[in-house]
Motif scaffolding. Structure first.
Motif, PDB file in Angstrom:
ATOM      1  N   MET A   1       0.831  -1.203   0.000  1.00  0.00           N
ATOM      2  CA  MET A   1       0.000   0.000   0.000  1.00  0.00           C
ATOM      3  C   MET A   1       0.868   1.256   0.000  1.00  0.00           C
ATOM      4  SD  MET A   1      -2.554   1.433   2.931  1.00  0.00           S
ATOM      5  CE  MET A   1      -1.141   1.738   3.975  1.00  0.00           C
ATOM      6  N   THR A   2       2.008   1.204   0.662  1.00  0.00           N
ATOM      7  CA  THR A   2       2.889   2.371   0.752  1.00  0.00           C
ATOM      8  C   THR A   2       3.950   2.391  -0.344  1.00  0.00           C
ATOM      9  OG1 THR A   2       4.334   1.203   2.299  1.00  0.00           O
ATOM     10  CG2 THR A   2       2.590   2.591   3.249  1.00  0.00           C
ATOM     11  N   ASN A   3       3.895   1.440  -1.251  1.00  0.00           N
ATOM     12  CA  ASN A   3       4.800   1.330  -2.404  1.00  0.00           C
ATOM     13  C   ASN A   3       6.241   1.049  -1.981  1.00  0.00           C
ATOM     14  OD1 ASN A   3       5.170   1.138  -5.153  1.00  0.00           O
ATOM     15  ND2 ASN A   3       5.554   3.311  -5.434  1.00  0.00           N
ATOM     16  N   THR A   4       6.421   0.446  -0.815  1.00  0.00           N
ATOM     17  CA  THR A   4       7.759   0.032  -0.418  1.00  0.00           C
ATOM     18  C   THR A   4       8.030  -1.407  -0.833  1.00  0.00           C
ATOM     19  OG1 THR A   4       6.893  -0.496   1.777  1.00  0.00           O
ATOM     20  CG2 THR A   4       7.994   1.630   1.517  1.00  0.00           C
ATOM     21  N   ASN A   5       6.946  -2.186  -1.011  1.00  0.00           N
ATOM     22  CA  ASN A   5       7.005  -3.554  -1.540  1.00  0.00           C
ATOM     23  C   ASN A   5       8.046  -4.420  -0.845  1.00  0.00           C
ATOM     24  OD1 ASN A   5       5.191  -2.382  -3.256  1.00  0.00           O
ATOM     25  ND2 ASN A   5       6.424  -2.609  -5.083  1.00  0.00           N
ATOM     26  N   TRP A   6       8.139  -4.308   0.446  1.00  0.00           N
ATOM     27  CA  TRP A   6       9.068  -5.144   1.194  1.00  0.00           C
ATOM     28  C   TRP A   6       8.492  -6.546   1.254  1.00  0.00           C
ATOM     29  CZ3 TRP A   6       9.198  -7.209   6.416  1.00  0.00           C
ATOM     30  CH2 TRP A   6      10.453  -7.697   6.753  1.00  0.00           C
ATOM     31  N   GLN A   7       9.222  -7.502   0.729  1.00  0.00           N
ATOM     32  CA  GLN A   7       8.716  -8.866   0.634  1.00  0.00           C
ATOM     33  C   GLN A   7       9.507  -9.782   1.551  1.00  0.00           C
ATOM     34  OE1 GLN A   7       8.364 -10.103  -3.458  1.00  0.00           O
ATOM     35  NE2 GLN A   7       7.795  -8.053  -4.095  1.00  0.00           N
ATOM     36  N   ASN A   8       8.826 -10.295   2.545  1.00  0.00           N
ATOM     37  CA  ASN A   8       9.435 -11.201   3.507  1.00  0.00           C
ATOM     38  C   ASN A   8       8.918 -12.626   3.273  1.00  0.00           C
ATOM     39  OD1 ASN A   8      10.999 -11.942   5.697  1.00  0.00           O
ATOM     40  ND2 ASN A   8       9.347 -11.592   7.154  1.00  0.00           N
ATOM     41  N   TYR A   9       8.836 -13.011   2.008  1.00  0.00           N
ATOM     42  CA  TYR A   9       8.286 -14.312   1.652  1.00  0.00           C
ATOM     43  C   TYR A   9       8.739 -14.651   0.235  1.00  0.00           C
ATOM     44  CZ  TYR A   9       5.203 -11.276  -0.910  1.00  0.00           C
ATOM     45  OH  TYR A   9       4.727 -10.311  -1.760  1.00  0.00           O
ATOM     46  N   GLY A  10       8.557 -15.883  -0.144  1.00  0.00           N
ATOM     47  CA  GLY A  10       8.787 -16.304  -1.529  1.00  0.00           C
ATOM     48  C   GLY A  10       7.454 -16.229  -2.252  1.00  0.00           C
ATOM     49  N   GLY A  11       7.314 -15.306  -3.170  1.00  0.00           N
ATOM     50  CA  GLY A  11       6.030 -15.036  -3.816  1.00  0.00           C
ATOM     51  C   GLY A  11       5.303 -16.251  -4.347  1.00  0.00           C
ATOM     52  N   GLU A  12       5.984 -17.063  -5.136  1.00  0.00           N
ATOM     53  CA  GLU A  12       5.335 -18.203  -5.759  1.00  0.00           C
ATOM     54  C   GLU A  12       5.105 -19.355  -4.783  1.00  0.00           C
ATOM     55  OE1 GLU A  12       7.992 -16.624  -7.094  1.00  0.00           O
ATOM     56  OE2 GLU A  12       6.865 -15.536  -8.616  1.00  0.00           O
ATOM     57  N   SER A  13       5.770 -19.320  -3.642  1.00  0.00           N
ATOM     58  CA  SER A  13       5.578 -20.393  -2.661  1.00  0.00           C
ATOM     59  C   SER A  13       4.708 -19.953  -1.489  1.00  0.00           C
ATOM     60  CB  SER A  13       6.936 -20.884  -2.149  1.00  0.00           C
ATOM     61  OG  SER A  13       7.613 -19.838  -1.488  1.00  0.00           O
ATOM     62  N   THR A  14       4.238 -18.716  -1.510  1.00  0.00           N
ATOM     63  CA  THR A  14       3.412 -18.210  -0.414  1.00  0.00           C
ATOM     64  C   THR A  14       2.084 -17.643  -0.894  1.00  0.00           C
ATOM     65  OG1 THR A  14       5.447 -17.603   0.746  1.00  0.00           O
ATOM     66  CG2 THR A  14       3.404 -16.666   1.585  1.00  0.00           C
ATOM     67  N   MET A  15       2.080 -16.979  -2.062  1.00  0.00           N
ATOM     68  CA  MET A  15       0.891 -16.297  -2.556  1.00  0.00           C
ATOM     69  C   MET A  15       0.278 -17.042  -3.733  1.00  0.00           C
ATOM     70  SD  MET A  15       0.854 -13.617  -0.626  1.00  0.00           S
ATOM     71  CE  MET A  15       1.970 -12.696   0.397  1.00  0.00           C
ATOM     72  N   SER A  16      -1.050 -17.143  -3.732  1.00  0.00           N
ATOM     73  CA  SER A  16      -1.762 -17.770  -4.844  1.00  0.00           C
ATOM     74  C   SER A  16      -1.748 -16.838  -6.053  1.00  0.00           C
ATOM     75  CB  SER A  16      -3.208 -18.065  -4.438  1.00  0.00           C
ATOM     76  OG  SER A  16      -3.932 -16.853  -4.287  1.00  0.00           O
ATOM     77  N   TYR A  17      -2.164 -17.370  -7.182  1.00  0.00           N
ATOM     78  CA  TYR A  17      -2.228 -16.549  -8.395  1.00  0.00           C
ATOM     79  C   TYR A  17      -3.176 -15.377  -8.201  1.00  0.00           C
ATOM     80  CZ  TYR A  17       0.064 -20.400 -10.903  1.00  0.00           C
ATOM     81  OH  TYR A  17       0.935 -21.354 -11.327  1.00  0.00           O
ATOM     82  N   LEU A  18      -4.309 -15.613  -7.552  1.00  0.00           N
ATOM     83  CA  LEU A  18      -5.283 -14.544  -7.344  1.00  0.00           C
ATOM     84  C   LEU A  18      -4.694 -13.424  -6.493  1.00  0.00           C
ATOM     85  CD1 LEU A  18      -8.221 -13.554  -7.751  1.00  0.00           C
ATOM     86  CD2 LEU A  18      -8.731 -14.600  -5.540  1.00  0.00           C
ATOM     87  N   VAL A  19      -4.020 -13.782  -5.413  1.00  0.00           N
ATOM     88  CA  VAL A  19      -3.424 -12.757  -4.539  1.00  0.00           C
ATOM     89  C   VAL A  19      -2.360 -11.978  -5.305  1.00  0.00           C
ATOM     90  CG1 VAL A  19      -2.045 -12.378  -2.455  1.00  0.00           C
ATOM     91  CG2 VAL A  19      -3.939 -13.988  -2.410  1.00  0.00           C
TER      92      VAL A  19
ATOM     93  N   VAL B   1      -2.138  -5.151  -8.475  1.00  0.00           N
ATOM     94  CA  VAL B   1      -3.016  -3.974  -8.445  1.00  0.00           C
ATOM     95  C   VAL B   1      -2.431  -2.915  -7.514  1.00  0.00           C
ATOM     96  CG1 VAL B   1      -5.290  -3.161  -7.702  1.00  0.00           C
ATOM     97  CG2 VAL B   1      -5.106  -5.195  -9.134  1.00  0.00           C
ATOM     98  N   GLN B   2      -1.961  -3.333  -6.339  1.00  0.00           N
ATOM     99  CA  GLN B   2      -1.363  -2.368  -5.415  1.00  0.00           C
ATOM    100  C   GLN B   2      -0.086  -1.750  -5.972  1.00  0.00           C
ATOM    101  OE1 GLN B   2      -2.096  -0.705  -2.607  1.00  0.00           O
ATOM    102  NE2 GLN B   2      -4.134  -1.533  -2.859  1.00  0.00           N
ATOM    103  N   ASN B   3       0.665  -2.500  -6.772  1.00  0.00           N
ATOM    104  CA  ASN B   3       1.861  -1.908  -7.396  1.00  0.00           C
ATOM    105  C   ASN B   3       1.481  -0.701  -8.239  1.00  0.00           C
ATOM    106  OD1 ASN B   3       4.082  -3.355  -6.472  1.00  0.00           O
ATOM    107  ND2 ASN B   3       3.762  -4.987  -7.933  1.00  0.00           N
ATOM    108  N   PHE B   4       0.399  -0.794  -8.994  1.00  0.00           N
ATOM    109  CA  PHE B   4      -0.042   0.322  -9.828  1.00  0.00           C
ATOM    110  C   PHE B   4      -0.691   1.421  -8.995  1.00  0.00           C
ATOM    111  CE2 PHE B   4       0.463  -2.807 -13.142  1.00  0.00           C
ATOM    112  CZ  PHE B   4       0.909  -2.054 -14.207  1.00  0.00           C
ATOM    113  N   LEU B   5      -1.601   1.044  -8.103  1.00  0.00           N
ATOM    114  CA  LEU B   5      -2.372   2.051  -7.368  1.00  0.00           C
ATOM    115  C   LEU B   5      -1.540   2.813  -6.355  1.00  0.00           C
ATOM    116  CD1 LEU B   5      -5.785   0.224  -6.888  1.00  0.00           C
ATOM    117  CD2 LEU B   5      -5.108   1.875  -8.650  1.00  0.00           C
ATOM    118  N   SER B   6      -0.569   2.165  -5.725  1.00  0.00           N
ATOM    119  CA  SER B   6       0.262   2.899  -4.761  1.00  0.00           C
ATOM    120  C   SER B   6       1.152   3.904  -5.481  1.00  0.00           C
ATOM    121  CB  SER B   6       1.093   1.939  -3.912  1.00  0.00           C
ATOM    122  OG  SER B   6       1.986   1.193  -4.706  1.00  0.00           O
ATOM    123  N   ALA B   7       1.649   3.544  -6.659  1.00  0.00           N
ATOM    124  CA  ALA B   7       2.442   4.501  -7.438  1.00  0.00           C
ATOM    125  C   ALA B   7       1.555   5.651  -7.923  1.00  0.00           C
ATOM    126  CB  ALA B   7       3.100   3.797  -8.620  1.00  0.00           C
ATOM    127  N   ALA B   8       0.343   5.330  -8.367  1.00  0.00           N
ATOM    128  CA  ALA B   8      -0.585   6.371  -8.820  1.00  0.00           C
ATOM    129  C   ALA B   8      -0.956   7.301  -7.666  1.00  0.00           C
ATOM    130  CB  ALA B   8      -1.841   5.742  -9.420  1.00  0.00           C
TER     131      ALA B   8
END
Length: 178
Positions: free
Chosen positions: A114-132, A139-146
């Motif tokens: 949400m704050t566009n810092t995108n700090w990732q403390n996980y492995g994306g493909e092993s933690t988040m589903s495709y929908l997430v 979506v948040q990558n675009f909207l937080s920058a906007a």
């Protein structure tokens, strides 16, 4: 540093300087609501979005209502992303059958995207589903920058309209930036 490194920096700076005038002029026309080469395609789409959302591009906001709209929009984005992560085990587009993200990690991830810092403390493909990943993180990558661009535009308008009572419309700025 090598000569190649210095050349890369100089080329990059040169490109930035060359793009300032055309890109800055284009952005000024977009955020002022003036016609651009994309207006025939995007203006009807914009008007439709404004009609659906109940706002108008001519409706200006005082800084307090602009800030409130920005804060509520970001809060809604945070909550959607948080609950997408917490509920991902029961949501579609989860072929790996990933379970819900732990509350602390879901909070941290939602806040950082949400704050566009995108700090990732996980492995994306092993933690988040495709929908997430699609409906939440991307979506948040675009909207937080906007949101950041909308704040910058509102700040510039605030300086330019020092004695004015409005700084634009948050919803219009977000739509045009996105």
């Amino acid at each position: 540093m090598t000569i190649t490194g210095w050349l890369q920096i100089l080329v990059y700076c040169g490109i930035v300087v060359l793009l300032v005038k055309p890109l800055g002029g284009y952005m000024h026309r977009v955020f002022s609501g003036e016609r651009t080469f994309l207006s025939p395609i995007l203006a009807p789409l914009e008007r439709g979005l404004y009609r659906i959302s109940g706002t108008s591009e001519r409706e200006e906001q005082h800084w307090t209502s602009y800030a409130a709209a920005l804060l509520f929009f970001n809060l809604a984005g945070f909550l959607v992303l948080y609950f997408l992560q917490r509920l991902q085990g029961g949501l579609p587009y989860n072929p790996a059958g990933m379970t819900a993200v732990e509350p602390g990690l879901a909070f941290n991830t939602a806040a950082s995207f949400m704050t566009n810092t995108n700090w990732q403390n996980y492995g994306g493909e092993s933690t988040m589903s495709y929908l997430v990943q699609m409906a939440g993180l991307t979506v948040q990558n675009f909207l937080s920058a906007a949101t950041g661009v909308a704040i910058a535009v509102a700040l510039i308008r605030g300086f330019a309209r020092a004695s004015g009572k409005s700084i634009g419309n948050f919803w219009v700025d977000m739509t045009r930036c996105t």
